[in-house]
Write a protein that holds these residues in place. Sequence first.
Motif, PDB file in Angstrom:
ATOM      1  N   LEU A   2       0.756  -0.850  -0.234  1.00 60.78           N
ATOM      2  CA  LEU A   2       0.015  -0.010  -0.133  1.00 60.78           C
ATOM      3  C   LEU A   2       0.775   0.811   0.249  1.00 60.78           C
ATOM      4  O   LEU A   2       0.617   2.289  -1.126  1.00 60.78           O
ATOM      5  CB  LEU A   2      -0.978   0.202   0.930  1.00 60.78           C
ATOM      6  N   LYS A   3       2.230   1.043   0.683  1.00 59.73           N
ATOM      7  CA  LYS A   3       2.616   2.472   0.844  1.00 59.73           C
ATOM      8  C   LYS A   3       3.660   3.006  -0.679  1.00 59.73           C
ATOM      9  O   LYS A   3       3.733   3.509  -1.116  1.00 59.73           O
ATOM     10  CB  LYS A   3       3.997   2.008   2.068  1.00 59.73           C
ATOM     11  N   PHE A   4       4.082   1.665  -0.932  1.00 57.05           N
ATOM     12  CA  PHE A   4       4.768   1.426  -1.878  1.00 57.05           C
ATOM     13  C   PHE A   4       3.595   1.786  -3.037  1.00 57.05           C
ATOM     14  O   PHE A   4       4.045   2.774  -4.333  1.00 57.05           O
ATOM     15  CB  PHE A   4       5.029   0.660  -2.859  1.00 57.05           C
ATOM     16  N   TRP A   5       2.377   1.092  -3.396  1.00 55.91           N
ATOM     17  CA  TRP A   5       1.636   2.171  -4.542  1.00 55.91           C
ATOM     18  C   TRP A   5       0.858   3.620  -4.310  1.00 55.91           C
ATOM     19  O   TRP A   5       1.160   4.651  -5.555  1.00 55.91           O
ATOM     20  CB  TRP A   5      -0.340   1.597  -4.497  1.00 55.91           C
ATOM     21  N   LEU A   6       0.676   3.935  -3.260  1.00 58.35           N
ATOM     22  CA  LEU A   6       0.455   5.167  -3.084  1.00 58.35           C
ATOM     23  C   LEU A   6       1.696   6.390  -3.572  1.00 58.35           C
ATOM     24  O   LEU A   6       1.459   7.027  -3.886  1.00 58.35           O
ATOM     25  CB  LEU A   6       0.285   5.654  -1.489  1.00 58.35           C
ATOM     26  N   GLY A   7       3.250   6.575  -2.911  1.00 58.24           N
ATOM     27  CA  GLY A   7       3.769   6.531  -3.489  1.00 58.24           C
ATOM     28  C   GLY A   7       3.740   7.227  -5.536  1.00 58.24           C
ATOM     29  O   GLY A   7       4.220   8.103  -5.670  1.00 58.24           O
ATOM     30  N   VAL A   8       4.065   5.740  -5.464  1.00 59.22           N
ATOM     31  CA  VAL A   8       3.650   6.194  -7.194  1.00 59.22           C
ATOM     32  C   VAL A   8       2.545   6.517  -7.684  1.00 59.22           C
ATOM     33  O   VAL A   8       2.679   7.657  -8.567  1.00 59.22           O
ATOM     34  CB  VAL A   8       3.731   4.381  -7.686  1.00 59.22           C
ATOM     35  N   THR A   9       1.434   6.715  -7.393  1.00 60.56           N
ATOM     36  CA  THR A   9      -0.079   7.196  -7.540  1.00 60.56           C
ATOM     37  C   THR A   9      -0.233   8.594  -6.400  1.00 60.56           C
ATOM     38  O   THR A   9      -0.913   9.794  -7.860  1.00 60.56           O
ATOM     39  CB  THR A   9      -1.156   6.386  -7.391  1.00 60.56           C
ATOM     40  N   THR A  10       0.720   8.650  -6.425  1.00 62.42           N
ATOM     41  CA  THR A  10       0.251  10.367  -5.504  1.00 62.42           C
ATOM     42  C   THR A  10       1.635  11.614  -6.009  1.00 62.42           C
ATOM     43  O   THR A  10       1.640  12.657  -6.172  1.00 62.42           O
ATOM     44  CB  THR A  10       0.664  10.286  -4.192  1.00 62.42           C
ATOM     45  N   ASN A  11       2.484  10.391  -6.777  1.00 64.54           N
ATOM     46  CA  ASN A  11       3.050  11.084  -7.127  1.00 64.54           C
ATOM     47  C   ASN A  11       4.569  11.976  -5.841  1.00 64.54           C
ATOM     48  O   ASN A  11       4.795  13.464  -5.952  1.00 64.54           O
ATOM     49  CB  ASN A  11       3.747  12.585  -8.368  1.00 64.54           C
ATOM     50  N   HIS A  12       4.379  11.049  -5.622  1.00 62.77           N
ATOM     51  CA  HIS A  12       5.321  11.586  -3.633  1.00 62.77           C
ATOM     52  C   HIS A  12       6.538  12.346  -3.831  1.00 62.77           C
ATOM     53  O   HIS A  12       6.798  13.771  -3.558  1.00 62.77           O
ATOM     54  CB  HIS A  12       5.132  10.631  -2.596  1.00 62.77           C
ATOM     55  N   ASP A  13       7.200  12.135  -5.124  1.00 66.29           N
ATOM     56  CA  ASP A  13       8.387  12.830  -4.927  1.00 66.29           C
ATOM     57  C   ASP A  13       8.570  14.172  -5.708  1.00 66.29           C
ATOM     58  O   ASP A  13       9.559  15.452  -5.832  1.00 66.29           O
ATOM     59  CB  ASP A  13       9.402  11.708  -5.683  1.00 66.29           C
ATOM     60  N   GLN A  14       7.087  14.436  -6.080  1.00 65.95           N
ATOM     61  CA  GLN A  14       7.339  15.278  -7.797  1.00 65.95           C
ATOM     62  C   GLN A  14       7.435  17.344  -6.668  1.00 65.95           C
ATOM     63  O   GLN A  14       6.556  16.921  -5.773  1.00 65.95           O
ATOM     64  CB  GLN A  14       6.475  14.939  -8.047  1.00 65.95           C
ATOM     65  N   LYS A  15       8.209  18.018  -7.562  1.00 63.25           N
ATOM     66  CA  LYS A  15       7.879  19.199  -6.542  1.00 63.25           C
ATOM     67  C   LYS A  15       7.892  19.891  -7.844  1.00 63.25           C
ATOM     68  O   LYS A  15       8.558  20.026  -8.628  1.00 63.25           O
ATOM     69  CB  LYS A  15       8.880  19.810  -5.827  1.00 63.25           C
ATOM     70  N   ILE A  16       6.658  20.907  -8.382  1.00 67.03           N
ATOM     71  CA  ILE A  16       6.996  21.602  -9.240  1.00 67.03           C
ATOM     72  C   ILE A  16       6.381  23.346  -8.168  1.00 67.03           C
ATOM     73  O   ILE A  16       5.951  23.416  -7.358  1.00 67.03           O
ATOM     74  CB  ILE A  16       5.309  22.400 -10.257  1.00 67.03           C
ATOM     75  N   GLN A  17       7.570  23.946  -8.595  1.00 64.74           N
ATOM     76  CA  GLN A  17       7.376  25.561  -7.814  1.00 64.74           C
ATOM     77  C   GLN A  17       6.540  26.332  -8.695  1.00 64.74           C
ATOM     78  O   GLN A  17       6.804  26.899 -10.117  1.00 64.74           O
ATOM     79  CB  GLN A  17       8.824  26.509  -7.758  1.00 64.74           C
ATOM     80  N   VAL A  18       6.100  27.090  -7.730  1.00 68.38           N
ATOM     81  CA  VAL A  18       4.977  27.894  -8.434  1.00 68.38           C
ATOM     82  C   VAL A  18       5.536  29.076  -8.943  1.00 68.38           C
ATOM     83  O   VAL A  18       5.738  30.073  -8.130  1.00 68.38           O
ATOM     84  CB  VAL A  18       3.374  28.207  -7.357  1.00 68.38           C
ATOM     85  N   PRO A  19       5.157  29.871  -9.796  1.00 71.31           N
ATOM     86  CA  PRO A  19       5.442  31.034 -10.208  1.00 71.31           C
ATOM     87  C   PRO A  19       4.748  32.204 -10.301  1.00 71.31           C
ATOM     88  O   PRO A  19       3.715  32.284  -9.560  1.00 71.31           O
ATOM     89  CB  PRO A  19       5.545  30.932 -11.936  1.00 71.31           C
ATOM     90  N   ASP A  20       6.012  33.079  -9.727  1.00 72.89           N
ATOM     91  CA  ASP A  20       4.552  35.167  -9.577  1.00 72.89           C
ATOM     92  C   ASP A  20       4.077  35.354 -10.723  1.00 72.89           C
ATOM     93  O   ASP A  20       4.600  34.717 -11.988  1.00 72.89           O
ATOM     94  CB  ASP A  20       5.851  35.547  -9.116  1.00 72.89           C
ATOM     95  N   LEU A  21       2.857  34.768 -10.776  1.00 75.88           N
ATOM     96  CA  LEU A  21       1.570  35.364 -11.216  1.00 75.88           C
ATOM     97  C   LEU A  21       1.299  36.860 -11.059  1.00 75.88           C
ATOM     98  O   LEU A  21      -0.084  37.188 -12.230  1.00 75.88           O
ATOM     99  CB  LEU A  21       0.392  34.190 -11.589  1.00 75.88           C
ATOM    100  N   GLN A  22       2.040  37.847 -10.106  1.00 77.96           N
ATOM    101  CA  GLN A  22       1.198  38.999  -9.797  1.00 77.96           C
ATOM    102  C   GLN A  22       0.917  39.878 -11.467  1.00 77.96           C
ATOM    103  O   GLN A  22       2.581  39.853 -12.651  1.00 77.96           O
ATOM    104  CB  GLN A  22       2.129  40.055  -9.159  1.00 77.96           C
ATOM    105  N   LYS A  23       0.596  40.518 -12.018  1.00 80.11           N
ATOM    106  CA  LYS A  23       0.651  41.374 -13.071  1.00 80.11           C
ATOM    107  C   LYS A  23       0.441  40.841 -14.345  1.00 80.11           C
ATOM    108  O   LYS A  23       0.371  41.825 -15.595  1.00 80.11           O
ATOM    109  CB  LYS A  23       1.238  42.512 -12.988  1.00 80.11           C
ATOM    110  N   LEU A  24       0.019  39.720 -14.393  1.00 72.32           N
ATOM    111  CA  LEU A  24       0.254  39.015 -15.550  1.00 72.32           C
ATOM    112  C   LEU A  24      -1.400  39.100 -16.299  1.00 72.32           C
ATOM    113  O   LEU A  24      -2.146  38.818 -15.271  1.00 72.32           O
ATOM    114  CB  LEU A  24       1.103  37.822 -15.547  1.00 72.32           C
ATOM    115  N   SER A  25      -0.739  39.017 -17.179  1.00 70.39           N
ATOM    116  CA  SER A  25      -2.448  38.740 -18.216  1.00 70.39           C
ATOM    117  C   SER A  25      -2.864  37.517 -18.265  1.00 70.39           C
ATOM    118  O   SER A  25      -1.923  36.337 -17.996  1.00 70.39           O
ATOM    119  CB  SER A  25      -2.518  38.875 -19.518  1.00 70.39           C
ATOM    120  N   LEU A  26      -4.473  36.964 -18.697  1.00 72.27           N
ATOM    121  CA  LEU A  26      -4.508  35.237 -18.362  1.00 72.27           C
ATOM    122  C   LEU A  26      -4.242  34.713 -19.539  1.00 72.27           C
ATOM    123  O   LEU A  26      -3.847  33.770 -19.214  1.00 72.27           O
ATOM    124  CB  LEU A  26      -6.052  35.777 -18.563  1.00 72.27           C
TER     125      LEU A  26
END
Length: 187
Positions: A32-56
Amino acid sequence: MIMSLVQFLKSKTFFVQIAIAIVGVLVLIFALKFWLGVTTNHDQKIQVPDLQKLSLEEVDRKLKELNLDYKIIDSASYNPDYPKKSVIEQTPEAGDFVKEKRKIYLTLNPSKYRDITIPDLNGRTKRQASSQLRAIGLNVGANYTYVNDIGKDVVRGLRHKGKILNVGDKLPLNSIVDLVLGDGKGR
């Protein structure tokens, strides 16, 4: 009956079954621990960019590159420091880490101030009218126009950029309104 139960609890068969149950539970937990690690992308990290003052359009392009989604949740009060229809706030904040396909919630700057309906101020004193106009989000100008009237400093009309305003007209928030006042010399 009780004697046979006590003999069973002391027997080798009972201990083998307990050991099989413990091993089965441990295998289930690790699977179960292995399956959860694979399906939830446990080690994945994406840094949120600064979207202030940007158009849609810029937000859409930038977030698609990172495999992130966005949702517009609100438009705030108009802020003249930000471009029209640009991002004022975002959740999660810039610099936070998220997983792919995560939604970024955006608050946009409206294209202009909201409109304010002009109230009926005829017959009010200059002080009362000024207070009421400021309370609803309008600014009172320093250019007073005086008309022949019996009441001194009594409101007899409103103007915006020289144009006479009527009750029910609409002006953008923070507009400057000039008062037309009585001079107190009329009959």
